[in-house]
Design a protein around this motif. Structure first.
Motif, PDB file in Angstrom:
ATOM      1  N   GLY A 381     206.673  30.298  69.945  1.00 50.64           N
ATOM      2  CA  GLY A 381     206.091  30.185  68.590  1.00 50.64           C
ATOM      3  C   GLY A 381     205.885  29.397  67.960  1.00 50.64           C
ATOM      4  O   GLY A 381     205.855  28.251  67.089  1.00 50.64           O
ATOM      5  N   ALA A 382     204.614  28.368  68.227  1.00 50.37           N
ATOM      6  CA  ALA A 382     203.466  27.839  67.750  1.00 50.37           C
ATOM      7  C   ALA A 382     203.565  27.899  66.121  1.00 50.37           C
ATOM      8  O   ALA A 382     202.975  26.385  65.435  1.00 50.37           O
ATOM      9  N   HIS A 383     203.133  29.035  66.091  1.00 54.87           N
ATOM     10  CA  HIS A 383     203.333  29.222  64.682  1.00 54.87           C
ATOM     11  C   HIS A 383     204.220  29.431  63.420  1.00 54.87           C
ATOM     12  O   HIS A 383     203.894  28.774  62.373  1.00 54.87           O
ATOM     13  N   THR A 384     205.278  28.926  64.450  1.00 53.30           N
ATOM     14  CA  THR A 384     206.514  28.570  63.381  1.00 53.30           C
ATOM     15  C   THR A 384     206.586  27.032  62.842  1.00 53.30           C
ATOM     16  O   THR A 384     206.581  26.825  63.320  1.00 53.30           O
ATOM     17  N   GLU A 385     207.659  27.119  62.317  1.00 50.47           N
ATOM     18  CA  GLU A 385     208.617  25.788  62.341  1.00 50.47           C
ATOM     19  C   GLU A 385     209.371  25.407  63.470  1.00 50.47           C
ATOM     20  O   GLU A 385     209.323  23.609  63.769  1.00 50.47           O
ATOM     21  N   GLU A 386     209.464  25.404  64.197  1.00 51.66           N
ATOM     22  CA  GLU A 386     210.037  25.039  65.905  1.00 51.66           C
ATOM     23  C   GLU A 386     208.893  25.800  67.846  1.00 51.66           C
ATOM     24  O   GLU A 386     209.329  27.186  66.824  1.00 51.66           O
ATOM     25  N   ALA A 387     208.089  25.390  67.703  1.00 50.40           N
ATOM     26  CA  ALA A 387     207.726  25.750  68.749  1.00 50.40           C
ATOM     27  C   ALA A 387     208.890  25.863  70.514  1.00 50.40           C
ATOM     28  O   ALA A 387     209.448  25.024  70.181  1.00 50.40           O
ATOM     29  N   GLU A 388     208.396  26.589  70.991  1.00 47.51           N
ATOM     30  CA  GLU A 388     209.693  26.509  71.718  1.00 47.51           C
ATOM     31  C   GLU A 388     208.822  26.534  73.564  1.00 47.51           C
ATOM     32  O   GLU A 388     207.723  26.729  73.817  1.00 47.51           O
ATOM     33  N   VAL A 389     208.795  25.630  74.178  1.00 41.82           N
ATOM     34  CA  VAL A 389     208.845  24.750  75.657  1.00 41.82           C
ATOM     35  C   VAL A 389     209.810  25.539  76.838  1.00 41.82           C
ATOM     36  O   VAL A 389     210.410  24.787  76.943  1.00 41.82           O
ATOM     37  N   THR A 390     208.752  25.830  77.640  1.00 42.17           N
ATOM     38  CA  THR A 390     209.904  26.756  79.175  1.00 42.17           C
ATOM     39  C   THR A 390     208.887  25.824  79.793  1.00 42.17           C
ATOM     40  O   THR A 390     207.745  26.339  79.907  1.00 42.17           O
ATOM     41  N   VAL A 391     209.116  25.076  81.056  1.00 42.99           N
ATOM     42  CA  VAL A 391     208.772  24.411  82.096  1.00 42.99           C
ATOM     43  C   VAL A 391     209.035  25.182  83.269  1.00 42.99           C
ATOM     44  O   VAL A 391     210.388  24.864  83.448  1.00 42.99           O
ATOM     45  N   TRP A 392     208.585  26.209  83.580  1.00 41.14           N
ATOM     46  CA  TRP A 392     209.295  26.827  84.989  1.00 41.14           C
ATOM     47  C   TRP A 392     209.230  26.328  86.127  1.00 41.14           C
ATOM     48  O   TRP A 392     208.074  26.556  86.776  1.00 41.14           O
ATOM     49  N   LEU A 393     210.076  25.981  86.856  1.00 38.62           N
ATOM     50  CA  LEU A 393     209.829  25.776  88.092  1.00 38.62           C
ATOM     51  C   LEU A 393     209.769  26.984  89.928  1.00 38.62           C
ATOM     52  O   LEU A 393     208.960  26.856  90.054  1.00 38.62           O
ATOM     53  N   TRP A 394     210.168  27.505  88.849  1.00 39.84           N
ATOM     54  CA  TRP A 394     209.415  29.309  89.722  1.00 39.84           C
ATOM     55  C   TRP A 394     209.424  30.512  88.118  1.00 39.84           C
ATOM     56  O   TRP A 394     211.148  30.295  87.313  1.00 39.84           O
ATOM     57  N   SER A 395     208.824  30.438  88.643  1.00 37.84           N
ATOM     58  CA  SER A 395     208.119  31.243  87.047  1.00 37.84           C
ATOM     59  C   SER A 395     208.936  32.969  87.616  1.00 37.84           C
ATOM     60  O   SER A 395     208.741  33.980  88.231  1.00 37.84           O
ATOM     61  N   PRO A 396     209.187  33.270  85.838  1.00 42.76           N
ATOM     62  CA  PRO A 396     210.104  35.117  85.724  1.00 42.76           C
ATOM     63  C   PRO A 396     208.598  35.782  86.317  1.00 42.76           C
ATOM     64  O   PRO A 396     209.144  36.600  85.605  1.00 42.76           O
ATOM     65  N   GLU A 397     207.345  35.350  86.083  1.00 38.98           N
ATOM     66  CA  GLU A 397     206.443  36.623  86.717  1.00 38.98           C
ATOM     67  C   GLU A 397     206.205  36.385  87.829  1.00 38.98           C
ATOM     68  O   GLU A 397     205.606  37.581  87.840  1.00 38.98           O
ATOM     69  N   ALA A 398     206.488  35.850  88.780  1.00 43.72           N
ATOM     70  CA  ALA A 398     206.268  36.228  90.419  1.00 43.72           C
ATOM     71  C   ALA A 398     207.411  37.175  90.885  1.00 43.72           C
ATOM     72  O   ALA A 398     208.348  37.080  89.682  1.00 43.72           O
ATOM     73  N   GLU A 399     207.781  37.401  92.115  1.00 42.99           N
ATOM     74  CA  GLU A 399     208.381  38.074  92.679  1.00 42.99           C
ATOM     75  C   GLU A 399     209.407  36.989  92.180  1.00 42.99           C
ATOM     76  O   GLU A 399     209.595  36.239  92.986  1.00 42.99           O
ATOM     77  N   PRO A 400     211.275  37.933  92.631  1.00 44.95           N
ATOM     78  CA  PRO A 400     212.305  37.364  92.361  1.00 44.95           C
ATOM     79  C   PRO A 400     212.118  36.651  93.619  1.00 44.95           C
ATOM     80  O   PRO A 400     211.505  36.850  94.898  1.00 44.95           O
ATOM     81  N   MET A 401     212.713  35.342  93.758  1.00 41.87           N
ATOM     82  CA  MET A 401     212.915  34.255  94.857  1.00 41.87           C
ATOM     83  C   MET A 401     213.753  35.244  96.280  1.00 41.87           C
ATOM     84  O   MET A 401     215.506  35.640  95.851  1.00 41.87           O
ATOM     85  N   ASP A 402     213.301  35.152  97.336  1.00 40.21           N
ATOM     86  CA  ASP A 402     214.163  36.539  98.620  1.00 40.21           C
ATOM     87  C   ASP A 402     214.205  35.225  99.554  1.00 40.21           C
ATOM     88  O   ASP A 402     213.960  34.823 100.605  1.00 40.21           O
TER      89      ASP A 402
END
Length: 888
Positions: A381-402
């Protein structure tokens, strides 16, 4: 025995010259460090000042870290925040200089405000937002900082039905101001991750927020503890999320990612470069956008571009994903519901990003970004009134922690079967013991509240500090002179032919294992910092899948090898390697919740999988050096967790698999070994006592009682069958008996005993320890004559040469020195050498050659040999033979 706790120190402390570990930082830098002082030399309430090379006073904040038993200062901690760092500094006695604008903490009923002079942060005492607002001057730069986790119900691809995902946000339970300035403020926040829809919570966390005077950054230490057994409720995402107000026009908004090295992706949300060459906005306009500075008003542009701005896309969403140690990708899209466009890819991203505009924005960074993969940086949402930033320590695009155990037990449903399996794979399996419940991980993040989009040079400076935070260190000479850590190290000295040869081998061993981390890719969220245990010469791989031959988990004290190697050299590569190992072994290999809290897990295929849960792994001796060199609060927490860990003997019987009689734990007669077990407990007690912590008096009592009662045993540390009383901390009187195992002194016992003997005047305890040192490598006849029985066929004699060296130094007896060097340089059991081919190494292209006659490469023996070499050089380096050759 009583201790004099009065403050001493009749002369000013010596001046100490301090330098940066990796050289002077390229930009503003904050650093915290510890400096040691000799026993009895510095008063407990000593004040300190700091000056640069020109003698100009530099603002510094100081506090005590530890005291000697006589009440004098043992370790002092110091913090600076330098807008323009000097090459080095001098620490001396005197009144500290205060910053022109100190950092302040103002407490209110429902929140507290921290101001650094450049920024102000509001920290909530409850709710989901750990920081509700960050302002620079009167401009809000960030808001709504929360922790976020994604919980997934299942993990296997072949599961029937839909695998559900739920989002959990931080819920604050406690906020404590640990320091409030003038140079440094520290706020600790505790809570859990909660679900508003499910009504439950999980993953307790501890955050520490660090603020420094005159700085524009906030440092965050993020710790969470696993409170599930790994079979369900899988972590599919773990991160820190916040919002950034976007005030500027879209063409004045910018996104930055620093990739590998100093490479950078730098783009505007609405780009006006690269357009049809006849319709560009003008060279000065394009140049301003590339630089990230405010563009001239559109009515000054080429009118075709100005009039057509609405036809240009606004790129609101960006993602940088680091799903492996060697590959990241960057992609973007205009907004949700539209396709992602690939931007770039590379090897190892720095972990630094930025979103904002000409009127300000936020930079954000995650340390060890690629080393701790899978990680990710999201901007939405950098084009909107507020951008949202997430610093992922474990990426949700990876396989879940096993975190599940990796096999079904393989029929090992009895202790007999488990012992048979242990004999084959070195894995001590037991059902239910391979649980991750209680393990932890700490990550380090930094956020900068900026007044404008930073230049490329400034972003590179920040990225470098994310990768390698600035660290001030003491000179080796001062560390040696202070006689801390038992006096078991001396400066590197290659001026003697044999010393030179040993130093070359020490360098070779470290370089080899450092190269193996890279070559074998020992990286990942749970793995970074550990090394493998044994090498499979047939497959030419490390035994990552063979039971106890996989991850090392502090086996034979590699942590101590690396820290002592740093103390004697001041080398940055050693410090960083040891730091990563300390972060790993203190968090991942140790339980912090549940019935086994305070125990560590023996080496294995998964760091928490082996059923052998012991104090030898959670040992405080492995964390002490890092804690005192850096004053790191999280490491201080780990040390304090261990003060009552002997109570785990009431819930877990270490000898359960080999006992023939029923076992009912008796708090007055517990079986606690006087070597491996007591040594680890003593390190925790001694640390709490010298830190003057909340349990200092209880720790002092247990420590002294243990020392006195060990000294009173018929055979001291060689005694078998002694029983321990939890209430008194004493071992009961026992009939003479002998029990010596090669493991007894290789998990920090030698190091903590040396520290205790230096700090505490108890001749009987020293005599008991020197007896163990004198007799381990003695002849069977000598052992039997003094204790009533010989010690049997002991191994690791080369690694125990340092015990002979200690006896030689304390007793001023050259006979023990001669035996130490003879045992070390020409070990009596050739196979010990062959495990590593280290001192007599066959070097092929400067690497170990596992197939050159060695049955396996064995990390634990490398650590033990290196630690023995370091201590022998320190204690009896002047007793080396004139010539020796270990080449083959």
């Amino acid at each position: 025995m009583t201790e004099d706790t009065s403050a001493v120190g009749v002369t000013p402390p010596p001046e100490v010259g301090l330098t940066w570990l990796e050289g002077k930082p390229g930009g503003p830098a904050a650093s915290t460090w510890g400096t040691p002082w000799p026993k009895g030399a510095v008063a407990a309430d000593q004040a300190f000042t700091l000056v640069d090379a020109a003698g100009t006073a530099v603002p510094v904040q100081s506090w005590p870290l530890a005291f000697w038993p006589d009440g004098s200062l043992k370790w002092s901690a110091h913090a600076i925040a330098a807008p323009s760092p000097a090459d080095g500094y001098t620490l001396r006695h005197g009144t500290a200089c205060v910053p022109a604008t100190p950092v302040t903490v103002t407490e209110h009923e429902d929140h507290l405000d921290v101001e650094t002079g450049l920024i102000r942060a509001r920290i909530r005492r409850s709710g989901p937002e750990v920081i509700s607002h960050v302002w620079r001057d009167d401009t809000e730069v960030a808001r709504g900082v929360r922790l976020v986790t994604v919980r997934q119900s299942g993990i296997d691809d072949d599961e029937e039905g839909v695998i559900a995902r739920d989002r959990y946000l931080s819920e604050i339970q406690n906020v404590v101001v640990e320091q409030s300035g003038p140079v440094r403020a520290v706020v600790r926040i505790e809570g859990t991750h909660a679900s508003g829809t499910r009504g439950d919570s999980w993953l307790p966390f501890t955050l520490r927020l660090y603020f420094s005077a005159g700085t524009e950054s906030i440092r965050m230490m993020h710790t969470f503890v696993v409170d599930r057994h790994g079979q369900d409720g899988h972590i599919a995402g773990l991160g820190v999320r916040l919002r950034v107000p976007m005030r500027d026009a879209a063409y004045d908004r910018h996104v930055r990612f620093v990739g590998e090295g100093h490479g950078m992706m730098a783009e505007a949300v609405k780009g006006i470069t690269g357009l049809n060459f006849t319709r560009g906005p003008g060279a000065d306009v394009r140049a301003a956008q590339v630089a990230g500075t405010a563009l001239p008003a559109p009515d000054t542009w080429n009118h075709r571009v100005a009039e057509g701005l609405g036809h240009l896309p606004e790129w609101g969403d960006y993602t940088l994903s680091q799903l492996s140690a060697n590959g990241y990708t960057i992609r973007k899209r205009t907004e949700k519901g539209y396709s992602w466009i690939p931007v770039d890819q590379g090897g190892r991203a720095s972990g630094l990003g930025y979103v904002g505009g000409a009127s300000g924005g936020l930079a954000f960074g995650l340390r060890d970004f690629w080393q701790r993969h899978p990680t990710q940086l999201d901007i939405r949402g950098a084009h909107t009134e507020e951008a949202e930033v997430t610093v992922w320590l474990w990426s949700p695009e990876a396989e879940p922690m096993d975190l599940r155990f990796y096999h079904d037990g393989l029929g090992q449903d009895t202790h007999r079967a488990q012992l048979d399996g242990l004999a084959l794979t070195h894995e001590d399996y037991e059902p239910g013991f391979g649980t991750p419940y209680g393990i932890a991980r700490t990550s380090e993040l930094t956020f900068w509240a900026l007044a404008a989009t930073p230049s490329g040079e400034r972003l590179v400076e920040m990225a470098d500090q994310v990768r390698t935070p600035p660290q001030l260190i003491n000179p080796v000479g001062h560390l040696v002179a202070a006689k801390v850590f038992g006096g078991l190290f001396a400066p590197v000295d290659a001026g003697h032919p044999v010393k030179n040869e040993v130093e070359e081998h020490l360098d070779f061993l470290f370089a080899y294992y450092r190269s193996q981390v890279e070559e074998r890719h020992w990286y990942g969220f749970w793995h970074h910092g550990d090394v493998m245990h044994s090498f499979d010469a047939d497959r030419q791989v490390w035994c990552y899948d063979v039971g106890g031959h996989a991850w090392t988990n502090s086996e034979f004290s590699p942590d101590l090898w690396l820290w002592y190697a740093f103390l004697r050299s001041g080398r940055a590569d050693l410090f960083r390697f040891a730091e990563a190992m300390t972060r790993h072994t203190g968090e991942v290999d140790v339980y912090h919740l549940g019935p086994w809290a305070g125990l560590g897990t023996r080496h294995g295929v998964t760091h928490w999988g082996d059923s052998c849960k012991q104090h030898r792994i959670s040992n405080a001796i492995y964390r002490r050096i890092f804690y005192y060199l850096t004053a790191d609060e999280r490491t201080g927490d780990l040390l304090r967790e261990l003060v009552d860990s002997e109570r785990t003997f009431l819930v877990l019987d270490p000898g359960r698999k080999i006992r023939t009689e029923p076992y009912v734990p008796d708090p007055a007669a517990l079986h606690i070994g006087v070597c491996t077990d007591w040594g680890a407990l003593a390190a925790a007690w001694f640390t709490e006592w010298e830190r003057n912590g909340p349990q200092a008096e209880a720790a002092r009592r247990k420590l002294l009682a243990g020392m006195e009662s060990i000294a009173a045993l018929p055979n001291g540390f060689i005694q078998a069958g002694a029983r321990y009383d939890l209430a008194t901390g004493r071992f009961a009187a026992a009939a003479p008996d002998v029990f010596v195992l090669h493991l007894g002194a290789i998990f920090g016992l030698a190091e903590i005993c040396a520290e205790l003997i230096d700090a505490i005047d108890m001749p009987a305890f020293e005599a008991a320890w020197l007896q163990y040192c004198r007799l381990y490598n003695a002849t069977p006849a000598e052992q039997a004559a003094e204790t009533g029985a010989d010690f049997g066929d002991l191994i690791c004699k080369q690694g125990h040469a340092r015990l002979d060296a200690y006896a030689a130094a304390r007793l001023a007896d050259d006979a023990y020195a001669a035996r130490a060097w003879r045992t070390f340089l020409t070990p009596p059991l050739p196979w010990e050498y062959a495990h590593d081919r280290d001192w007599s190494a066959t070097k092929v292209d400067n690497t170990l050659n596992p197939s050159s006659g060695a049955p396996w490469v064995y990390t634990p023996f490398s650590a033990l040999f290196a630690l023995s070499a370091i201590q022998c050089l320190a204690l009896i380096g002047d007793k080396l033979p004139a010539r020796h050759s270990t080449s083959t």
